[in-house]
Every structure is written in C-alpha cells, then in structure tokens.
Scaffold this motif. Structure first.
Motif, PDB file in Angstrom:
ATOM      1  N   LYS B 225     -18.553  18.338-103.477  1.00 26.32           N
ATOM      2  CA  LYS B 225     -19.233  18.056-104.739  1.00 26.32           C
ATOM      3  C   LYS B 225     -19.964  16.728-104.664  1.00 26.32           C
ATOM      4  CE  LYS B 225     -16.205  17.944-107.914  1.00 26.32           C
ATOM      5  NZ  LYS B 225     -15.324  17.961-109.079  1.00 26.32           N
ATOM      6  N   ASN B 228     -23.052  16.947-102.494  1.00 26.03           N
ATOM      7  CA  ASN B 228     -24.095  17.664-103.232  1.00 26.03           C
ATOM      8  C   ASN B 228     -24.766  16.731-104.223  1.00 26.03           C
ATOM      9  OD1 ASN B 228     -23.881  20.126-102.062  1.00 26.03           O
ATOM     10  ND2 ASN B 228     -22.685  21.065-103.697  1.00 26.03           N
ATOM     11  N   ALA B 229     -23.935  16.046-105.018  1.00 27.91           N
ATOM     12  CA  ALA B 229     -24.481  15.208-106.087  1.00 27.91           C
ATOM     13  C   ALA B 229     -25.334  14.089-105.514  1.00 27.91           C
ATOM     14  CB  ALA B 229     -23.346  14.631-106.930  1.00 27.91           C
ATOM     15  N   MET B 231     -27.388  14.291-103.281  1.00 31.53           N
ATOM     16  CA  MET B 231     -28.755  14.771-103.042  1.00 31.53           C
ATOM     17  C   MET B 231     -29.660  14.416-104.212  1.00 31.53           C
ATOM     18  SD  MET B 231     -28.643  18.426-101.180  1.00 31.53           S
ATOM     19  CE  MET B 231     -27.209  19.311-101.714  1.00 31.53           C
ATOM     20  N   SER B 285     -27.438  28.055 -97.937  1.00 32.72           N
ATOM     21  CA  SER B 285     -28.211  26.896 -98.367  1.00 32.72           C
ATOM     22  C   SER B 285     -27.359  25.636 -98.180  1.00 32.72           C
ATOM     23  CB  SER B 285     -28.745  27.050 -99.785  1.00 32.72           C
ATOM     24  OG  SER B 285     -27.720  26.904-100.730  1.00 32.72           O
ATOM     25  N   SER B 286     -27.807  24.519 -98.706  1.00 34.71           N
ATOM     26  CA  SER B 286     -27.118  23.276 -98.326  1.00 34.71           C
ATOM     27  C   SER B 286     -25.958  22.924 -99.242  1.00 34.71           C
ATOM     28  CB  SER B 286     -28.111  22.136 -98.285  1.00 34.71           C
ATOM     29  OG  SER B 286     -28.985  22.332 -97.210  1.00 34.71           O
ATOM     30  N   ASN B 287     -25.300  23.911 -99.784  1.00 39.01           N
ATOM     31  CA  ASN B 287     -24.207  23.641-100.704  1.00 39.01           C
ATOM     32  C   ASN B 287     -22.976  23.144 -99.947  1.00 39.01           C
ATOM     33  OD1 ASN B 287     -22.339  23.592-102.692  1.00 39.01           O
ATOM     34  ND2 ASN B 287     -22.881  25.597-103.535  1.00 39.01           N
ATOM     35  N   THR B 289     -20.111  22.165-100.910  1.00 35.61           N
ATOM     36  CA  THR B 289     -18.791  22.662-101.306  1.00 35.61           C
ATOM     37  C   THR B 289     -18.442  23.901-100.480  1.00 35.61           C
ATOM     38  OG1 THR B 289     -19.803  23.949-103.076  1.00 35.61           O
ATOM     39  CG2 THR B 289     -18.902  21.825-103.682  1.00 35.61           C
TER      40      THR B 289
END
Lengths: 258, 344
Positions: B225, B228-229, B231, B285-287, B289
């Motif tokens: 998480k 991701n954030a 980004m 994709s670039s997730n 998590t």
C-alpha cells in the motif's frame, strides 16, 4: 476547526508568507484567491501539514498536527494537490482505492469497495474504472484524484477538512461546477473546505468566505461581498474591474476590464 | 473487484512445490529408491531405512541447494521490487544501481583483508564476517545512489543508473585489485563471488537466510500500500496516513540486509530483481499490494528453475547460474528501456 496565527514561511532568504492569520469554522467553504506568486499554495500546504518550517502552531480541531495520530488525521483531513505524478501505471479503480488505505490492512473490505463505487459515481468517473490511469486526459486525471480524496473522507467522522489546490485546472465548465457543487454540499454537512481558486466569479458563487492574498500577506478576508470589491481586486491584481450583482442568486459578479 | 491475491499466491506456491520436487529428482546421481518424495519424506522424519547414499544426496546435497535457491531467489526478487517502489522506477534493481557491486566489493575486501582481523575477533564472527562486509557494502551503495539521484520526491533515472555504473566500475576495479592481492584459496572464493553459485549451500546458511527472510518480510511484504501511494508523490502518500520517511529508511536498510546476505552466500546472481517484477507488472499492472507478495514466490521459482537447468544442462559439470539469469535479464532490461523511451 482550523486556526493559524501569524503563519510565516520563507524559502532561503525570500519570504513567501508574512504573518498570515487564518481561522475557519465548521461548515465554511474558504476560497483563497490572489495573483500568481501571492503564496496561496504555500498557505494551503502549511494548513495541510505539508510544510513545517513555520514556528507558529496550526490548530486543527484544537490540536496541533504533531499531537494527532497519523491514521486518525488521515480520516479527518485530506488534500488534493495541484501537481500529481503523471505516471501511475494502475487502473483507475486502484488509484481511487488508495483513498481507503487508512481504513484497511492488506485486503480491502466490502465497505471500502462500496465507498469507492459510491464516490466514483458521484464524481462521474465510474465508467472509467477499468481504464489505465496513464491513458486518461488531464481533466479526467483531476477527477480521479478528486474522487480518491473524497473517498478518503467517506466515513462517520463529524467535521472533516478537505484542502484543494486549484482543483479546476483542465476541467470544462460543467465539471468545474460539478466539483464546486460537490464541495459546497460537503461543507454544508458541517465539514470544512479550503480551496485555492483562480476564478473570482466561481469564488463569489460558491465561497462562504474569501481570503484575498497579495505578496504573502492577507489583503482582505471575509464574506464574498465584502472582499470582492473593485478596490481590493484592482489592488491585488493591478487590473480594472466592475462589480455587479447576480440577478437571481444575489452574489457579486465581476466583469474585468474597463 | 474481488481480491484474488490469496488464490494467486496459492497457485504460485503449488508451482514452486512441484518445481522443487522435479528439481530434487534431477541430477547426475540416480536414486536407488524410485521415489524422490519418499526419500525426502524419510529424511525429514529422520528415518534411516532408506539407502545411505540416497539419504546423503538428498539431505546434504540437493535439498539444501533447492532450499537455498528458493530463499535466495525470493530475496533477490523482493529486494528488486522494494527498490523499484522506493525509487519509483522499474529499472531500480540491486544489480543495475550498484547495490550488488557494493556488496561484492565489501565481501571481496573482507575475504582478502579479513585475514588480519580474523585473529583478533571471536570465532563465531568469522563465518558472518563476509556477510557483515556485504551488508555494509550494500547499504553504502543504496544510500549513496539514493542521495545523489533522488530529490524532492522524484528520482532522476539517468543519474540513478549512472551512479550504478560508477559503483560497479569501482567494485570491478577493487575486486580486480583484491584478486591481485589474494592467495590461492582466497582466489577460489573470489571467483565464486563474482560469478555467483548456489553450490556451497548448507543448512547453516539456509538457517541464516530463513531468519533474515522472516525478519525482513514481516515488515516489507505488507508495505505494498505504501509503495503504491508513493506513486502519487510522497507528500500525498503522507496525507493517506503513510509515514513515508520512516518506511523509506527501513526499506533501504532491510533491502541492504537482504542483498548483503544473498551476496555473501551465493555471490552476485544478477537480474532476478529485474525479471520477476517486470513479468508481474505485465500481468497485474504495477499494483505493489499484489506484485510484492507474488515476487517473493516467483523469484524463488525463477532461481530454482535456473539453478536446476544450470546443474543439469552440461552435467556432470555446472554452468554458472549468473550466465542463465543474465541471458534472461538482458532482454528484459532492453524491453524496459524501449518502453521507457516511448513514454518520454
């Protein structure tokens, strides 16, 4: 709600903010206006707890930011920034879901997913949910972030604060009104909205209070009708204008030029 | 929008398990007992009824090597994924930004010059001296690259890669110098380090690796998480209740520990941290998590497969495993560059 006394900020030897006093109450929609380089974004960033150089304390709900628990704070306050990283290789729904990060551990709960869906429909981007964020237009990206910010505040907390830095960039007129109407409705529920806007007529239409800045100081502060006068506007922007009254809504309408 | 991560993880673990079984079976030595699973089972139970040679091959040779391939592969892939998250770029991997070189360099220095220190420090530390050296080298390299390539929440990719080139050249020069200084037996160690090999697997090393993995993963794997954030931008990640500075610092420290340990035990095996995140990004994709936990399993699968091939392809001899991973990794590197050029 938010109180800041004598906020000052300088970058190297250049002083950007010079002793600004701000105080916003529950239900207020405060619009910060002023010419380029007046310090609007800096003031917003300080109120959002992004810059901590100033020695004066900002009180948010009677507590200083450092007294807040980080997660609690993120459920009480959210910010929409002016510049986002252009490259986020994720589908739109995953970007909006970031707004729920303070609420779940590793796996989003059904309440998080329904909050995402609800807000995306409100903002009108539900159709974009499977699209790659990177493939969106500038205006669509803006609305995705707006949805993310509002998703972050979708909770039972009373009196929340949302800060927006020029949220209308790249938006067409319909979406400009849609965003501001959403914000006005949010403020009406006892929350607080602080936003930087460039369009004085939109400020006049939607703000409950206007703060006019020039050269890092407050030029005028108060109800739209008190602040948006020909004298103040000319002094701030160095550009002539005349003020009329909206025939139906009775708020000021500004016409620029001679 | 159902969360399928547990399902993906389970499927990946199954693939890994099957591959491990196959890998145990493959090799020069043919078992007397037909089923390799039976031998492994009885080895794990401490059963002595199986033929002694079979038990030896499984317990002392193949099983430790398979386990080590799994642990090292996992470490390399996860450290690559974490660095990519922190640097916000798919090219930030331990090899390309010089972290592996930094670790190899310090490992080489400790091997050659450690002799003089060895007489004054306690016996227990001898074994971990190289690891500590490699960790210091890795940490120094990451901190240096991060300090010069990253500012105000953004990474300058050109500077990042060139810093990696600079550190790698420095490492190459100094390892060369160490080779010149080294005595015969040290020379063998040095060659091993620069090529990378899983041949020296033992249960002690696996134990240490497992402890490192338990310690680092318990913190890192759940940071998807946060990555991701980030980004969005670091300030915006903080608005989501994420303590960016703290997470960045700890991630850098733990990644250095992981890369350092991996280099100390298996030398510099390149590109795992580039290939796995790249493939996972294509699929999910670039997730982070999703790709962070999955990279832990798929890194293991990749390295185990590569190692099995490396020791069976030219049996009874062995192909250095670094050659195989580089063969896979270089095209991926080029593919990322082409994509990057398009997005500019």
């Amino acid at each position: 709600m938010v109180k800041g006394h004598k906020i000052s900020y300088s970058h190297k030897s250049y002083s950007i903010l010079k002793g600004v006093d701000v105080s916003v109450e529950y239900g207020d929609m405060l619009v910060i206006v002023g010419p380029n380089g007046a310090g609007k974004s800096t003031l917003l960033n300080i109120l959002a707890n992004e810059l901590s150089q100033n020695k004066e304390d900002i009180y948010f709900k009677l507590k200083r930011f450092k007294e807040w628990n980080v997660l609690d704070l993120s459920k009480n306050k959210a910010k929409f920034s002016q510049h986002y990283n252009g490259d986020i290789p994720l589908p739109v729904r995953d970007v909006v879901l970031m707004g729920r990060y303070p609420y779940f551990g590793s796996i989003p709960q059904s309440s998080d997913l329904s909050a995402v869906e609800e807000v995306m429909k409100e903002v009108g981007i539900w159709e974009l949910r499977e699209r790659e964020y990177n493939s969106l237009s500038g205006g669509e990206k803006q609305r995705v972030h707006l949805a993310r910010v509002m998703t972050q505040l979708k909770n039972e907390v009373a009196h929340k604060l949302v800060l927006l830095d020029e949220p209308l960039n790249n938006l067409d007129v319909k979406h400009q009104y849609q965003v501001l109407e959403l914000m006005a409705a949010f403020a009406k529920k006892g929350n607080t909205v602080i936003t930087v806007l460039h369009d004085l007529n939109l400020a006049a239409r939607f703000a409950t209070r206007v703060l006019m800045m020039k050269n890092g100081s407050v030029l005028a502060q108060g109800a739209p009708g008190e602040v948006l006068t020909p004298e103040t506007i000319s002094e701030a922007y160095g550009f002539p204008c005349s003020i009329w009254t909206h025939p139906v809504r009775q708020h000021p309408v500004i016409l620029f030029g001679n | 929008m159902k969360n399928k991560l547990p399902l993906y993880l389970l499927a990946s673990f199954l693939v890994l398990l099957v591959l491990a079984g196959v890998s145990l079976h493959m090799g020069v030595y043919r078992f007397e007992e037909s089923s390799v699973l039976k031998i492994t089972g009885s080895f794990l139970r401490g059963d002595t009824s199986v033929p002694a040679t079979d038990a030896y091959i499984i317990g002392k040779v193949r099983l430790p090597r398979v386990v080590m391939a799994i642990l090292i592969g996992s470490i390399l892939a996860v450290s690559g994924t974490c660095l990519q998250g922190i640097f916000k770029n798919p090219l930030a991997t331990p090899d390309l930004i010089g972290v592996t070189s930094g670790a190899t360099l310090m490992a080489a220095i400790t091997i050659v010059l450690g002799e003089s220190v060895r007489s004054v420090i306690p016996e227990a530390l001898h074994y971990s001296l190289v690891s500590i050296g490699a960790f210091t080298g890795a940490l120094g390299a990451i901190s240096l690259v991060y300090a010069i390539s990253s500012g105000s929440g953004k990474t300058n990719v050109v500077i990042m890669l060139l810093a990696g080139v600079a550190i790698s050249s420095l490492g190459f020069a100094l390892v060369g110098f160490m080779t010149y200084l080294a005595k015969d037996e040290q020379l063998r160690d040095l060659t091993f380090w620069s090529l990378g090999s899983l041949g020296a697997a033992t249960w002690t090393k696996n134990g240490i690796l497992a402890v490192v993995i338990a310690g680092t993963y318990s913190y890192l794997i759940t940071k998807g998480k946060a990555l991701n954030a980030m980004m969005l931008g670091e300030k915006d990640a903080e608005h989501l209740g994420i303590r960016v500075e703290r997470i960045k610092r700890l991630t850098v420290l733990l990644t250095a520990l992981m890369v350092g340990t991996a280099v100390a035990f298996s030398g510099s095996i390149g590109f795992v941290g580039l290939i796995i995140p790249y493939i996972l990004r294509l699929l999910f994709s670039s997730n982070y998590t999703v790709i962070l936990p999955l990279s832990a399993v798929w890194g293991a699968i990749l390295l185990l497969a590569a190692d099995t091939v490396s020791r069976t392809l030219v049996a009874p001899s062995e192909l250095p495993i670094g050659i195989l991973t580089a063969l896979l990794g270089a095209p991926v590197f080029i593919a990322i560059l082409i994509r990057y050029k398009k997005s500019m």
